[in-house]
Scaffold this motif. Structure first.
Motif, PDB file in Angstrom:
ATOM      1  N   VAL A  40      -2.627   8.608  -4.386  1.00 45.30           N
ATOM      2  CA  VAL A  40      -1.798   7.422  -4.588  1.00 45.30           C
ATOM      3  C   VAL A  40      -1.539   6.749  -3.250  1.00 45.30           C
ATOM      4  CG1 VAL A  40       0.387   8.696  -4.394  1.00 45.30           C
ATOM      5  CG2 VAL A  40       0.320   6.606  -5.741  1.00 45.30           C
ATOM      6  N   GLY A  41      -1.319   5.458  -3.319  1.00 41.79           N
ATOM      7  CA  GLY A  41      -1.021   4.696  -2.106  1.00 41.79           C
ATOM      8  C   GLY A  41      -1.114   3.211  -2.414  1.00 41.79           C
ATOM      9  N   PRO A  42      -0.709   2.362  -1.472  1.00 40.68           N
ATOM     10  CA  PRO A  42      -0.765   0.913  -1.694  1.00 40.68           C
ATOM     11  C   PRO A  42      -2.196   0.395  -1.720  1.00 40.68           C
ATOM     12  CG  PRO A  42      -0.154   1.391   0.566  1.00 40.68           C
ATOM     13  CD  PRO A  42      -0.192   2.711  -0.139  1.00 40.68           C
ATOM     14  N   HIS A 197      -2.096   3.440  -8.106  1.00 37.92           N
ATOM     15  CA  HIS A 197      -1.098   2.874  -7.196  1.00 37.92           C
ATOM     16  C   HIS A 197       0.303   3.113  -7.743  1.00 37.92           C
ATOM     17  CE1 HIS A 197      -1.642  -0.223 -10.284  1.00 37.92           C
ATOM     18  NE2 HIS A 197      -0.393  -0.536 -10.047  1.00 37.92           N
ATOM     19  N   ASP A 198       0.376   3.714  -8.947  1.00 34.60           N
ATOM     20  CA  ASP A 198       1.630   3.867  -9.679  1.00 34.60           C
ATOM     21  C   ASP A 198       2.261   5.219  -9.361  1.00 34.60           C
ATOM     22  OD1 ASP A 198       3.627   4.296 -11.612  1.00 34.60           O
ATOM     23  OD2 ASP A 198       2.584   3.085 -13.100  1.00 34.60           O
ATOM     24  N   GLN A 199       3.396   5.209  -8.675  1.00 29.95           N
ATOM     25  CA  GLN A 199       4.033   6.460  -8.286  1.00 29.95           C
ATOM     26  C   GLN A 199       4.542   7.259  -9.492  1.00 29.95           C
ATOM     27  OE1 GLN A 199       8.045   6.625  -7.651  1.00 29.95           O
ATOM     28  NE2 GLN A 199       8.330   4.512  -7.087  1.00 29.95           N
ATOM     29  N   CYS A 210      -1.622  13.447  -3.377  1.00 33.25           N
ATOM     30  CA  CYS A 210      -2.151  13.096  -2.059  1.00 33.25           C
ATOM     31  C   CYS A 210      -1.763  11.645  -1.794  1.00 33.25           C
ATOM     32  CB  CYS A 210      -3.675  13.260  -2.038  1.00 33.25           C
ATOM     33  SG  CYS A 210      -4.478  12.583  -0.570  1.00 33.25           S
ATOM     34  N   ILE A 211      -0.929  11.423  -0.789  1.00 32.53           N
ATOM     35  CA  ILE A 211      -0.468  10.067  -0.475  1.00 32.53           C
ATOM     36  C   ILE A 211      -1.231   9.543   0.731  1.00 32.53           C
ATOM     37  CG2 ILE A 211       1.498   8.652   0.207  1.00 32.53           C
ATOM     38  CD1 ILE A 211       3.286  10.416  -1.354  1.00 32.53           C
ATOM     39  N   MET A 212      -1.808   8.337   0.580  1.00 29.26           N
ATOM     40  CA  MET A 212      -2.625   7.743   1.631  1.00 29.26           C
ATOM     41  C   MET A 212      -2.002   6.443   2.141  1.00 29.26           C
ATOM     42  SD  MET A 212      -6.531   8.380   0.299  1.00 29.26           S
ATOM     43  CE  MET A 212      -7.187   7.951   1.929  1.00 29.26           C
ATOM     44  N   LYS A 213      -2.308   6.163   3.419  1.00 34.59           N
ATOM     45  CA  LYS A 213      -1.890   4.904   4.042  1.00 34.59           C
ATOM     46  C   LYS A 213      -2.929   4.542   5.094  1.00 34.59           C
ATOM     47  CE  LYS A 213       1.708   2.950   7.043  1.00 34.59           C
ATOM     48  NZ  LYS A 213       2.887   3.262   7.870  1.00 34.59           N
ATOM     49  N   LYS A 214      -3.456   3.335   5.000  1.00 31.49           N
ATOM     50  CA  LYS A 214      -4.416   2.812   5.989  1.00 31.49           C
ATOM     51  C   LYS A 214      -5.561   3.798   6.256  1.00 31.49           C
ATOM     52  CE  LYS A 214      -1.056  -0.164   8.325  1.00 31.49           C
ATOM     53  NZ  LYS A 214      -0.357  -0.485   9.591  1.00 31.49           N
TER      54      LYS A 214
END
Length: 358
Positions: A40-42, A197-199, A210-214
């Motif tokens: 998940v992540g933006p 993308h839905d928490q 697993c949370i991702m960013k950039k």
């Protein structure tokens, strides 16, 4: 005994344009046999790219992908023993439900009797039996997504890959199918990676999140750990609705000055002078003005939801989200008093990385 890894990404990096930042930056992730991991992540964080690299639809620039312990270097998508369920249903419009579900087996030259048997078994699981002779245009969105899942199930793959499968559905149907997917994956005992993308989907479906960013992984942990012990301030605000409050503060002499709030620093915890204090909205207590630690705030927004009411409260430069039980439609501009004295607090570095302070 630890379950073996069914899917393993080892320092996977991917760039789409020369000179641009990496879409994925040394992503390492292991998924155990029979585990459902939700990524998940933006938007643009690299979660779908990660899934496509596992499926073989994209090729990594560096790093390794292993499925069942075997390297996937040079292995074509159709030979990876994975089945993918997409956001779009990708059904053949001129084929019936049965023909759509049997098609992957037909391409593999599976005996017609076996194809029919597997399609009927999947239809029973997904309650599609009465729809087998219909065309996709005669189905609702939820029914079409069930057919897409049935087409994946009949293959009996080693790994299921879900790429935002519920994004095209309305809220009520998303909730219904979310429950069904969770039950189905666990009934089948399969390994699954689910991108969203839905928490809410992440928290309710996952064995681990697993949370991702950039293009980088921020944290991999069970849902409760993610919620109660977020590894970074980004994770803290991404998971939870309303999101966690982050208050900039200065620590000195056993106290933390957060503007409107003066908080006691926890005993035995060494804090830097500049610190970010996190508090969940449900831990913000609305209190009587006479209570010790009560701080006066103004109601900027009140959202009565029935069983609970969420607020946006302001005092000077401080904005605070609060959640209170019951129906509490306070007027905008009215005053309330809130306390963080007994709230479980989270502490993060004030730099861009925002790492959790142990």
């Amino acid at each position: 005994m630890t379950a073996p890894l069914e899917v393993e990404l080892d320092r996977v990096t991917k760039r789409f344009e020369e000179g641009e930042g990496a879409a994925l930056r040394e992503v390492s992730l292991g998924v155990k046999k029979g585990e459902l991991v939700v990524v998940v992540g933006p938007s643009g964080c690299g979660k779908s790219t990660t899934l496509r690299i596992v499926a073989g639809l994209e090729e990594a620039d560096s790093g390794a992908v292993r499925i069942g312990g075997a390297s996937m270097a040079g292995v074509a998508p159709q030979d990876r023993d994975v089945a993918m369920v997409f956001q779009g249903y990708a059904l053949y419009p001129t084929m019936t439900v049965r023909e759509n579900m049997e098609f992957p087996l037909k391409m593999r030259k599976v005996d017609p009797a076996e194809r029919r048997k597997r399609a009927d078994e999947a239809a029973d699981l997904l309650e599609l039996g009465r729809l087998m002779d219909r065309l996709p245009r005669q189905l609702s969105g939820g029914q079409r997504q069930r057919v897409a899942m049935g087409r994946a199930i009949v293959r009996r793959p080693r790994v299921f890959l879900f790429d935002e499968p519920l994004s095209n559905l309305d809220a009520a149907l998303r909730q219904e199918l979310r429950v069904e997917i969770g039950v189905l994956v666990r009934e089948l005992g399969v390994t699954a990676i689910y991108v969203t993308h839905d928490q809410v989907e992440a928290m309710t479906l996952a064995d681990r999140i697993c949370i991702m960013k950039k293009g980088a992984i921020q944290q991999v942990a069970p849902p409760r750990t993610i919620y109660e012990q977020p590894a970074t301030s980004f994770v803290a605000t991404f998971i939870g609705a309303p999101k966690m409050n982050l208050l900039e503060g200065r620590a000195s002499g056993g106290m933390i000055d957060c503007g409107a709030f003066k908080l006691s620093a926890p005993a035995g915890k060494r804090l830097p002078e500049r610190v970010v204090v996190g508090v969940r909205p449900e831990d913000v207590r609305l209190v009587d003005p006479s209570e010790e630690g009560a701080t006066k705030l103004e109601v900027a927004v009140a959202e009565p939801l029935g069983a609970e009411t969420t607020f946006v409260l302001r005092a000077g430069d401080v904005e605070l989200r609060a959640r209170a039980p019951g129906f509490d439609p306070r007027a905008k501009g009215s005053s309330v008093h809130a306390s963080l004295a007994r709230a479980p607090l989270h502490f993060f570095d004030a730099d861009e990385a925002g790492g959790r302070i142990a």
